[in-house]
Design a protein around this motif. Structure first.
Motif, short mmCIF file in Angstrom:
data_model
loop_
_atom_site.label_atom_id
_atom_site.label_comp_id
_atom_site.label_asym_id
_atom_site.label_seq_id
_atom_site.Cartn_x
_atom_site.Cartn_y
_atom_site.Cartn_z
N GLN A 123 -6.12 4.12 7.18
CA GLN A 123 -6.23 4.65 8.68
C GLN A 123 -6.53 3.71 9.61
O GLN A 123 -6.03 3.72 10.81
N ALA A 124 -7.27 2.73 9.01
CA ALA A 124 -7.44 1.78 10.14
C ALA A 124 -6.15 0.66 10.46
O ALA A 124 -6.09 0.45 11.68
N LEU A 125 -5.31 0.73 9.34
CA LEU A 125 -4.29 0.11 9.76
C LEU A 125 -3.27 0.70 10.40
O LEU A 125 -2.61 0.52 11.52
N LEU A 126 -3.20 2.27 10.37
CA LEU A 126 -2.34 3.04 11.18
C LEU A 126 -2.88 2.94 12.67
O LEU A 126 -1.95 3.15 13.80
N ALA A 127 -4.08 2.82 12.80
CA ALA A 127 -4.69 2.70 14.23
C ALA A 127 -4.12 1.46 14.91
O ALA A 127 -4.25 1.50 16.28
N LEU A 128 -3.87 0.47 14.24
CA LEU A 128 -2.91 -0.75 14.83
C LEU A 128 -2.01 -0.59 15.52
O LEU A 128 -1.46 -1.47 16.61
N ALA A 129 -1.28 0.47 15.15
CA ALA A 129 -0.04 0.81 15.89
C ALA A 129 -0.24 1.08 17.38
O ALA A 129 0.61 0.75 18.16
N GLU A 130 -1.35 1.44 17.75
CA GLU A 130 -1.68 1.64 19.30
C GLU A 130 -1.63 0.33 19.99
O GLU A 130 -1.32 0.29 21.34
N SER A 131 -1.91 -0.75 19.44
CA SER A 131 -1.62 -2.09 20.09
C SER A 131 -0.55 -2.50 20.41
O SER A 131 -0.43 -3.30 21.46
N SER A 132 0.53 -2.19 19.96
CA SER A 132 2.09 -2.29 20.22
C SER A 132 2.19 -3.90 19.59
O SER A 132 3.35 -4.27 20.34
N ARG A 133 1.14 -4.69 19.30
CA ARG A 133 1.51 -5.93 18.90
C ARG A 133 1.48 -6.20 17.44
O ARG A 133 1.46 -7.20 16.84
N CYS A 134 1.39 -5.05 16.54
CA CYS A 134 1.32 -5.19 15.14
C CYS A 134 2.72 -4.65 14.32
O CYS A 134 3.22 -3.56 14.98
N TYR A 135 3.07 -5.44 13.41
CA TYR A 135 4.36 -5.22 12.89
C TYR A 135 3.63 -5.22 11.26
O TYR A 135 2.98 -5.76 10.81
N VAL A 136 4.43 -4.14 10.41
CA VAL A 136 3.81 -3.88 9.12
C VAL A 136 5.19 -4.23 8.03
O VAL A 136 6.24 -3.62 8.28
N LYS A 137 4.93 -4.64 7.07
CA LYS A 137 6.02 -5.14 6.08
C LYS A 137 5.89 -3.96 5.00
O LYS A 137 5.04 -3.54 4.26
N LEU A 138 7.07 -3.36 4.81
CA LEU A 138 7.15 -2.29 3.71
C LEU A 138 7.77 -3.08 2.58
O LEU A 138 8.84 -3.30 2.13
N SER A 139 6.84 -3.43 1.63
CA SER A 139 7.04 -4.28 0.63
C SER A 139 5.88 -4.37 -0.25
O SER A 139 4.76 -3.46 -0.01
N GLY A 140 5.77 -5.00 -1.41
CA GLY A 140 4.75 -5.24 -2.26
C GLY A 140 4.18 -4.15 -3.18
O GLY A 140 2.98 -3.96 -3.42
N TYR A 141 5.02 -3.19 -3.33
CA TYR A 141 4.65 -1.97 -3.98
C TYR A 141 4.11 -2.39 -5.30
O TYR A 141 2.79 -1.46 -5.79
N ASP A 142 4.30 -3.27 -6.04
CA ASP A 142 4.06 -3.65 -7.19
C ASP A 142 2.31 -3.94 -7.02
O ASP A 142 1.61 -4.02 -8.15
N LYS A 143 1.78 -4.41 -5.97
CA LYS A 143 0.40 -4.96 -5.77
C LYS A 143 -0.47 -3.70 -5.55
O LYS A 143 -1.66 -3.88 -5.55
N PHE A 144 -0.04 -2.49 -5.46
CA PHE A 144 -0.89 -1.35 -5.18
C PHE A 144 -0.79 0.04 -5.80
O PHE A 144 -1.50 0.73 -5.96
N SER A 145 0.74 0.15 -6.11
CA SER A 145 1.11 1.29 -6.72
C SER A 145 0.62 1.37 -8.18
O SER A 145 0.39 0.46 -8.81
N LEU A 146 0.14 2.61 -8.45
CA LEU A 146 -0.35 2.79 -10.05
C LEU A 146 0.83 3.39 -10.84
O LEU A 146 0.56 3.60 -11.92
N LEU A 147 2.17 3.41 -10.30
CA LEU A 147 3.04 3.89 -11.41
C LEU A 147 4.17 2.79 -11.38
O LEU A 147 4.25 1.95 -10.51
#
Length: 281
Positions: free
Chosen positions: A183-207
């Motif tokens: 939720q803290a990450l989602l809140a960074l969207a309000e700044s308009s200066r933040c960009y998120v990489k849709l990557s790294g599933y192996d680092k956090f997925s349990l499946l």
């Protein structure tokens, strides 16, 4: 079959990958982990991967594994790429403005902080560095995990620089999308200066692949940030991976996640091209 062919033919920029060549650039003595075997990814190998998959440009990220702040291997790859690559460096907090300007002239667009691996910084340690990056219009790139963003989010919002967040913010999937860190990450969207990489599933997925438990997090980031603030990345050559990963299936997974053609084109190509200053080639 046609849909899969389309994803390989569509213009793409890979926004998180590494080049490791210990034969030409020996690993740093202070690096705690030395990649070996299939983890090693030379520039030549990477260029072959990009050619097969139709990837035009890439954002190289300096790895703590192998090299830490010895950026020579990455800078050499950027130089040999002749405009095909940009980079994110690791630097000491007291690096001077002149040294940052020199790195920028060599194709470096930001500085990476791996808080997930190294822990969070003490208050104020990075303020001056982040201010210099803001002045130079360079990025602060962060890799966090679990609830680290709860404590770092306000500091990132206040730093003035543009922000890159690696690997979905590596959320705690057991906490769900309502978890405090995510939720803290989602809140960074309000700044308009933040960009998120849709990557790294192996680092956090349990499946195993296709990481079904991570898809709600990808979808939440897309909904909150929009295609104009999301990026795609392979994380090649998959350092410390806990399962087999392949470039093509990761691209196919992204295609399934983002079926809208306009959004896909924005994430894969138009947004990173604009952000990092790649030419149209």
């Amino acid at each position: 079959m046609n849909a899969q062919r389309d994803i390989f033919e569509q213009p793409k920029i890979d926004c998180h990958c590494h080049v490791l060549d210990p034969d030409r650039f020996p690993y740093a003595a202070d690096a705690a982990y030395h990649p070996s075997g299939a983890e090693i990814g030379t520039l030549r190998s990477f260029q072959e991967v990009l050619a097969v998959h139709g990837v035009r440009h890439a954002l190289l990220v300096q790895p703590n594994s192998g090299y830490n702040a010895d950026n020579r291997c990455m800078l050499d790859a950027i130089r040999q790429g002749e405009g095909r690559f940009k980079g994110v460096a690791i630097v000491p907090p007291d690096i001077s403005m002149a040294q940052l300007q020199d790195l920028k002239a060599q194709g470096i667009v930001g500085v990476a902080h791996n808080f997930a691996l190294l822990g969070e910084p003490h208050e104020g340690v990075l303020d001056a560095l982040w201010d210099r990056l803001a002045q130079l219009d360079m990025f602060v790139q962060v890799q966090v995990r679990d609830d680290q963003m709860v404590r770092l989010g306000a500091r990132l919002r206040g730093c003035g620089a543009r922000i890159l967040v690696d690997h979905h913010g590596r959320p705690d999937l057991r906490a769900g999308v309502g978890g405090a860190g995510f939720q803290a990450l989602l809140a960074l969207a309000e700044s308009s200066r933040c960009y998120v990489k849709l990557s790294g599933y192996d680092k956090f997925s349990l499946l195993p692949f296709p990481f079904d438990d991570a898809m709600p997090f990808s979808q939440a980031l897309l909904a909150q940030f929009g295609a104009e603030h999301c990026l795609w990345a392979s994380d090649w050559p998959h350092l410390r991976a806990v399962r087999r990963l392949d470039y093509g299936p990761l691209l196919a997974l992204f295609m399934k996640l983002v079926p809208d053609e306009a959004a896909r084109a924005s994430i894969l190509y138009h947004t990173p091209r604009r952000l990092f200053g790649f030419d149209g080639g």
